[in-house]
Motif scaffolding. Structure first.
Motif, PDB file in Angstrom:
ATOM      1  N   TYR A 136     -40.487  18.625   3.479  1.00 16.72           N
ATOM      2  CA  TYR A 136     -39.709  17.851   2.755  1.00 16.72           C
ATOM      3  C   TYR A 136     -40.659  16.430   2.650  1.00 16.72           C
ATOM      4  CZ  TYR A 136     -36.599  13.998   0.823  1.00 16.72           C
ATOM      5  OH  TYR A 136     -36.066  13.194   0.267  1.00 16.72           O
ATOM      6  N   VAL A 137     -41.172  15.991   3.790  1.00 18.75           N
ATOM      7  CA  VAL A 137     -41.865  14.971   3.880  1.00 18.75           C
ATOM      8  C   VAL A 137     -43.478  15.082   3.337  1.00 18.75           C
ATOM      9  CG1 VAL A 137     -43.056  13.124   5.470  1.00 18.75           C
ATOM     10  CG2 VAL A 137     -40.684  13.785   5.755  1.00 18.75           C
ATOM     11  N   THR A 138     -43.992  16.522   3.512  1.00 19.18           N
ATOM     12  CA  THR A 138     -45.146  16.598   3.056  1.00 19.18           C
ATOM     13  C   THR A 138     -45.168  17.243   1.701  1.00 19.18           C
ATOM     14  OG1 THR A 138     -45.272  18.596   4.202  1.00 19.18           O
ATOM     15  CG2 THR A 138     -46.317  16.776   5.344  1.00 19.18           C
ATOM     16  N   ALA A 139     -43.956  16.988   1.190  1.00 22.89           N
ATOM     17  CA  ALA A 139     -43.962  17.657  -0.461  1.00 22.89           C
ATOM     18  C   ALA A 139     -44.358  19.055  -0.588  1.00 22.89           C
ATOM     19  CB  ALA A 139     -44.842  16.664  -1.064  1.00 22.89           C
ATOM     20  N   ARG A 140     -43.892  19.937   0.473  1.00 23.07           N
ATOM     21  CA  ARG A 140     -44.033  21.409   0.177  1.00 23.07           C
ATOM     22  C   ARG A 140     -42.776  22.135  -0.112  1.00 23.07           C
ATOM     23  NH1 ARG A 140     -45.739  23.745   4.882  1.00 23.07           N
ATOM     24  NH2 ARG A 140     -44.933  21.854   5.959  1.00 23.07           N
ATOM     25  N   TRP A 193     -40.220  12.724  10.801  1.00 23.43           N
ATOM     26  CA  TRP A 193     -41.610  13.157   9.924  1.00 23.43           C
ATOM     27  C   TRP A 193     -42.105  12.120   9.034  1.00 23.43           C
ATOM     28  CZ3 TRP A 193     -45.284  16.411  10.783  1.00 23.43           C
ATOM     29  CH2 TRP A 193     -45.148  17.747  11.462  1.00 23.43           C
ATOM     30  N   ALA A 194     -40.993  11.235   8.539  1.00 24.20           N
ATOM     31  CA  ALA A 194     -41.472  10.235   7.556  1.00 24.20           C
ATOM     32  C   ALA A 194     -42.314   9.131   8.395  1.00 24.20           C
ATOM     33  CB  ALA A 194     -40.297   9.615   7.070  1.00 24.20           C
ATOM     34  N   SER A 205     -40.298  18.710   8.021  1.00 22.92           N
ATOM     35  CA  SER A 205     -41.832  18.659   7.734  1.00 22.92           C
ATOM     36  C   SER A 205     -42.290  19.051   6.189  1.00 22.92           C
ATOM     37  CB  SER A 205     -42.710  19.674   8.632  1.00 22.92           C
ATOM     38  OG  SER A 205     -42.716  20.649   8.457  1.00 22.92           O
TER      39      SER A 205
END
Lengths: 246, 186
Positions: free
Chosen positions: A20-24, A50-51, A18
């Motif tokens: 990674y996909v939401t760039a946190r 998640w993607a 989550s």
């Protein structure tokens, strides 16, 4: 849960995915996760889930027509690139062959790059030349070079970190450099640096560790390092007259 | 499932097929078809983050070249469209971080985003899942998730924008995503 086994824990994988996909994640953590994804199917699956959860947002939001000249540019770039960098899996040769090929190619590329980088990186003003050089790579691409300069007087040996020009300005936080002993594979901590070029004096013990190391590696953790999950790793190259005295 | 969802599913299946053709057959016409299918959506995605047409065009050029070279790395564990979105967002984030400044004012107004999304209803059978579940979140959570996911705002930028403590922002985003996941799995 020890080491890489952690990344088989579905709950941890879901949390990491989550983020990674939401760039946190920092760029460094992102690259580490991408490498782990290739090794851990559970993690890769979690990222894919998640993607797919979030992708519908991009389907719903307005599209923008790209410039008309973009496709011709891409087509030209593809034709220029040809099949460079493509290594599709081959069924007729086993994974051992593939890994051997990758390993041989990577070592050869690292050595060639090391020599090229050493020749082109600005040398220190002093006449002292590096005794030791380690091109450290990520995903087969050399990202930084660590040079070891013998101390004069004794006890003043220095390590110099120089990043490649392609390296992005770092917001990655501190990184930690380690030497791996060529016989025992034990790791000795050598010092910390960040995304900027940096040099520091090492103790006699640390210099000895460099002298006896088979490779250097960089970890994001001060307390531990593991060659399997290192951010950057590369072989040690001995240059000219080797002096173990620090 | 409404017709729009069915059309999107067909569209996604086509994207999957094209990626496979590129990986297996090195087919430039498949790459061109993929470009025709996806470039406008990816341009929109990156433009919402970078706010610069020329930068986005350069980024897309790199992205499709990467697809050409790395299509075989698409594992097929999820959709090819999801894979493309992640690659595009990561490339845009790298570009944002390499800039000295964002090049645009931070905006806290998510209303235009929400208005663009299909109106949700309570019937899960007909309402698109993600939009429905986003609406079910607390307003602060929805705002933070959309701003970070759609505009690529970092935690630091969200802190500047909302004047909330960093820990609170991280916590809200984390909890919001967990609630989103639970809602989508119901």
């Amino acid at each position: 849960m020890p080491g890489a086994l952690r990344y088989r824990d579905p709950e941890l994988c879901d949390q990491l995915a989550s983020r990674y996909v939401t760039a946190r994640m920092t760029p460094l953590s992102r690259r580490r996760l991408e490498r782990l994804m290739r090794q851990e199917p559970v993690l890769e699956q979690a990222v894919a889930r998640w993607a797919d959860r979030m992708a519908p947002l991009h389907e719903a939001l307005p599209a923008e027509t790209p410039p008309a000249e973009l496709w011709p540019r891409i087509k030209a770039a593809v034709q220029t690139a040809g099949d460079d960098g493509i290594s599709p899996p081959t069924a007729s040769r086993g994974p051992l062959f593939m890994w051997r090929t990758i390993a041989v190619t990577a070592v050869a590329a690292a050595l060639a790059l090391a020599v090229a980088l050493w020749a082109h990186f600005p040398q220190r003003a002093e006449t002292v030349t590096a005794s030791y050089l380690a091109p450290l790579s990520h995903n087969g691409v050399v990202e930084l070079v660590v040079s070891g300069y013998p101390g004069s007087p004794a006890g003043k040996a220095q390590l110099v970190v120089q990043w490649s020009r392609r390296h992005l300005p770092s917001d990655e936080g501190p990184l930690y450099l380690w030497a791996e002993d060529q016989r025992s594979q034990t790791l000795v901590y050598l010092g910390t640096f960040s995304g900027q070029n940096h040099h520091w004096t090492v103790s006699r013990t640390q210099w000895q560790a460099v002298a006896h190391s088979s490779r250097l590696l960089v970890s994001p953790d001060r307390d531990k390092a593991d060659p399997a999950t290192a951010e950057y790793i590369g072989p040690c190259l001995q240059l000219g007259d080797w002096q173990e005295k620090g | 499932m409404g017709p729009d969802r069915a059309a999107i599913d067909l569209w996604q299946a086509e994207v999957d097929t094209l990626i496979t053709r590129i990986a297996r057959h090195r087919d430039v016409s498949a790459l061109e078809a993929l470009y025709r299918l996806t470039s406008a959506r990816l341009m929109g995605l990156t433009l919402r983050m970078l706010n610069n047409q020329a930068d986005c065009a350069d980024l897309l050029q790199e992205l499709y070249l990467k697809v050409w070279q790395q299509a075989h790395q698409f594992g097929g564990r999820g959709s090819a469209w999801g894979w493309l979105c992640v690659m595009a967002r990561n490339a845009a984030l790298d570009q944002l971080r390499s800039r000295q400044h964002r090049g645009q004012e931070l905006t806290r107004d998510i209303q235009p985003l929400m208005e663009t999304l299909p109106a949700p209803c309570n019937d899960a059978a007909v309402s698109p899942g993600l939009e429905r579940c986003l609406q079910a979140l607390r307003e602060e959570q929805r705002e933070l998730i959309l701003l970070s996911y759609i505009h690529g705002y970092s935690h630091q930028e969200l802190q500047d924008l909302t004047a909330r403590p960093l820990g609170t922002i991280k916590s809200w985003v984390r909890r919001g995503l967990q609630e989103l996941k639970q809602c989508l799995e119901r």
